[in-house]
Scaffold this motif. Structure first.
Motif, mmCIF file in Angstrom:
data_model
loop_
_atom_site.group_PDB
_atom_site.id
_atom_site.type_symbol
_atom_site.label_atom_id
_atom_site.label_comp_id
_atom_site.label_asym_id
_atom_site.label_seq_id
_atom_site.Cartn_x
_atom_site.Cartn_y
_atom_site.Cartn_z
ATOM 1 N N ILE A 160 0.808 -1.232 0.000
ATOM 2 C CA ILE A 160 0.000 0.000 0.000
ATOM 3 C C ILE A 160 0.834 1.272 0.000
ATOM 4 O O ILE A 160 0.296 2.352 -0.273
ATOM 5 C CB ILE A 160 -0.981 0.018 1.198
ATOM 6 N N GLY A 161 2.124 1.195 0.317
ATOM 7 C CA GLY A 161 2.991 2.371 0.290
ATOM 8 C C GLY A 161 2.915 3.202 1.562
ATOM 9 O O GLY A 161 2.016 3.036 2.385
ATOM 10 N N TRP A 162 3.868 4.154 1.687
ATOM 11 C CA TRP A 162 3.976 4.978 2.887
ATOM 12 C C TRP A 162 2.762 5.867 3.102
ATOM 13 O O TRP A 162 2.338 6.076 4.232
ATOM 14 C CB TRP A 162 5.234 5.847 2.817
ATOM 15 N N ARG A 163 2.225 6.431 2.013
ATOM 16 C CA ARG A 163 1.115 7.382 2.165
ATOM 17 C C ARG A 163 -0.083 6.742 2.852
ATOM 18 O O ARG A 163 -0.701 7.333 3.744
ATOM 19 C CB ARG A 163 0.718 7.949 0.805
ATOM 20 N N TRP A 164 -0.448 5.527 2.423
ATOM 21 C CA TRP A 164 -1.598 4.863 3.033
ATOM 22 C C TRP A 164 -1.290 4.398 4.450
ATOM 23 O O TRP A 164 -2.178 4.359 5.311
ATOM 24 C CB TRP A 164 -2.051 3.685 2.175
ATOM 25 N N ILE A 165 -0.024 4.031 4.717
ATOM 26 C CA ILE A 165 0.358 3.642 6.083
ATOM 27 C C ILE A 165 0.181 4.828 7.024
ATOM 28 O O ILE A 165 -0.455 4.716 8.079
ATOM 29 C CB ILE A 165 1.812 3.125 6.122
ATOM 30 N N PHE A 166 0.726 5.992 6.639
ATOM 31 C CA PHE A 166 0.583 7.183 7.483
ATOM 32 C C PHE A 166 -0.859 7.669 7.522
ATOM 33 O O PHE A 166 -1.328 8.166 8.554
ATOM 34 C CB PHE A 166 1.513 8.299 6.995
ATOM 35 N N GLY A 167 -1.583 7.521 6.403
ATOM 36 C CA GLY A 167 -2.993 7.883 6.395
ATOM 37 C C GLY A 167 -3.803 7.017 7.346
ATOM 38 O O GLY A 167 -4.681 7.505 8.066
ATOM 39 N N GLY A 168 -3.487 5.720 7.368
ATOM 40 C CA GLY A 168 -4.167 4.805 8.282
ATOM 41 C C GLY A 168 -3.883 5.140 9.737
ATOM 42 O O GLY A 168 -4.787 5.111 10.584
ATOM 43 N N ILE A 169 -2.616 5.490 10.031
ATOM 44 C CA ILE A 169 -2.259 5.889 11.395
ATOM 45 C C ILE A 169 -3.031 7.147 11.795
ATOM 46 O O ILE A 169 -3.548 7.253 12.912
ATOM 47 C CB ILE A 169 -0.739 6.127 11.507
ATOM 48 N N THR A 170 -3.127 8.096 10.863
ATOM 49 C CA THR A 170 -3.855 9.339 11.138
ATOM 50 C C THR A 170 -5.318 9.066 11.472
ATOM 51 O O THR A 170 -5.874 9.620 12.434
ATOM 52 C CB THR A 170 -3.776 10.277 9.916
ATOM 53 N N MET A 171 -5.941 8.192 10.690
ATOM 54 C CA MET A 171 -7.355 7.855 10.942
ATOM 55 C C MET A 171 -7.530 7.168 12.290
ATOM 56 O O MET A 171 -8.504 7.430 13.013
ATOM 57 C CB MET A 171 -7.898 6.979 9.804
ATOM 58 N N LEU A 172 -6.577 6.300 12.651
ATOM 59 C CA LEU A 172 -6.644 5.625 13.954
ATOM 60 C C LEU A 172 -6.492 6.623 15.096
ATOM 61 O O LEU A 172 -7.163 6.507 16.128
ATOM 62 C CB LEU A 172 -5.564 4.544 14.042
ATOM 63 N N ILE A 173 -5.608 7.618 14.920
ATOM 64 C CA ILE A 173 -5.431 8.639 15.953
ATOM 65 C C ILE A 173 -6.720 9.427 16.147
ATOM 66 O O ILE A 173 -7.153 9.678 17.285
ATOM 67 C CB ILE A 173 -4.265 9.584 15.588
ATOM 68 N N PHE A 174 -7.383 9.828 15.032
ATOM 69 C CA PHE A 174 -8.653 10.553 15.138
ATOM 70 C C PHE A 174 -9.723 9.687 15.805
ATOM 71 O O PHE A 174 -10.533 10.176 16.601
ATOM 72 C CB PHE A 174 -9.132 11.005 13.758
ATOM 73 N N LEU A 175 -9.710 8.389 15.515
ATOM 74 C CA LEU A 175 -10.661 7.479 16.144
ATOM 75 C C LEU A 175 -10.437 7.418 17.652
ATOM 76 O O LEU A 175 -11.399 7.446 18.444
ATOM 77 C CB LEU A 175 -10.530 6.075 15.528
ATOM 78 N N VAL A 176 -9.167 7.352 18.067
ATOM 79 C CA VAL A 176 -8.834 7.327 19.496
ATOM 80 C C VAL A 176 -9.289 8.619 20.178
ATOM 81 O O VAL A 176 -9.836 8.589 21.287
ATOM 82 C CB VAL A 176 -7.313 7.119 19.694
#
Length: 268
Positions: free
Chosen positions: A29-45
């Motif tokens: 998926i590449g770096w962009r989607w990895i960091f995007g996924g982390i960002t979404m998880l942070i907002f969820l938290v």
């Protein structure tokens, strides 16, 4: 002590997911989607925290915040832990989060997948260690093994483990770093020890101050270790020797911090 250890166990879970799982997902998926996924998880938290965080109830209305940050930084015990927090604790986190990987790749000759796998098992080991550490700490404390004593006797073991890494050079791999970080677990006692050395009303300020030292120290040591490696190579040293020189400087700093702590708590 138990709460602190189990909080660090949860943090180790994050470290685990940032190693081998990221290495596996990267080509997919590449770096962009990895960091995007982390960002979404942070907002969820953040959202879940806002929804489910319990109301803070002060049972003792008589007790009030009657201290300041100046009281924290003037405290003798807190000041004795400043070098440990900045350089020893910060350096250990710097090695765990940054420099163990480059050592395994550039010194020990690991490929990226093998390095990520090594980091994965290092952090799995630490996750389990923090769980057991948190479980046994209150029990062994009853037998007179207080935090300061455990640090006095335990920290030299981590220095020996780091010295073995330096001497072993290209032969030092994931197992060596696992042992080093595992023997450094006594450093985590500084956080509850600092908090318990102040009245309850100052516990929050003391923990915040010490955490500031750790994060600042992590930045300093991440940058400093790399700087010494680069300087060593600039002056003609090889990659392996440059890493050994940098880690040797880090070890000497840790030993100085240790003796500063011991001399300031020799009656404990």
């Amino acid at each position: 002590q138990r709460g602190n250890s189990w909080m660090l166990m949860i943090a180790s879970t994050g470290f685990v997911f940032s190693t081998l799982p990221v290495q596996i997902l990267l080509p997919i998926i590449g770096w962009r989607w990895i960091f995007g996924g982390i960002t979404m998880l942070i907002f969820l938290v953040i959202i879940l925290t806002l929804i489910f965080i319990p109301t803070w109830k002060v049972e003792n209305s008589i007790e009030k915040d009657n201290g300041s940050l100046a009281d924290i930084w003037k405290n003798k015990f807190f000041r004795s832990t400043i070098p440990l927090g900045l350089f020893n604790y910060g350096g250990m986190v710097a090695v765990q989060t940054l420099w163990a990987g480059p050592w395994m790749v550039r010194v020990a000759g690991y490929d990226p997948l093998k390095s990520a796998t090594g980091l994965f098992w290092i952090n799995i080991t630490m996750l389990l260690a923090f769980f057991l550490w948190g479980y046994i700490l209150p029990k062994i404390t009853k037998y007179g093994l207080e935090a300061i004593k455990l640090m006095k006797y335990g920290l030299p073991l981590s220095y020996i483990a780091l010295l073995i890494i330096i001497i072993s050079g290209e032969n030092a791999g994931a197992i060596h770093f696992t042992i080093y970080i595992l023997t450094s677990i006594v450093l985590t006692l500084t956080q509850p020890a600092v908090a318990m050395s102040f009245p309850t009303s100052l516990a929050g300020k003391s923990l915040t101050s010490f955490n500031l030292l750790i994060f600042l120290g992590t930045f300093i040591m991440q940058w400093g270790i790399g700087l010494i490696i680069d300087l060593s190579q600039y002056f003609g040293k090889g990659v392996i020797q440059s890493f050994q020189i940098s880690f040797s400087v880090y070890l000497l700093i840790c030993i100085v911090c240790y003796f500063y702590f011991i001399l300031n708590n020799k009656n404990e």
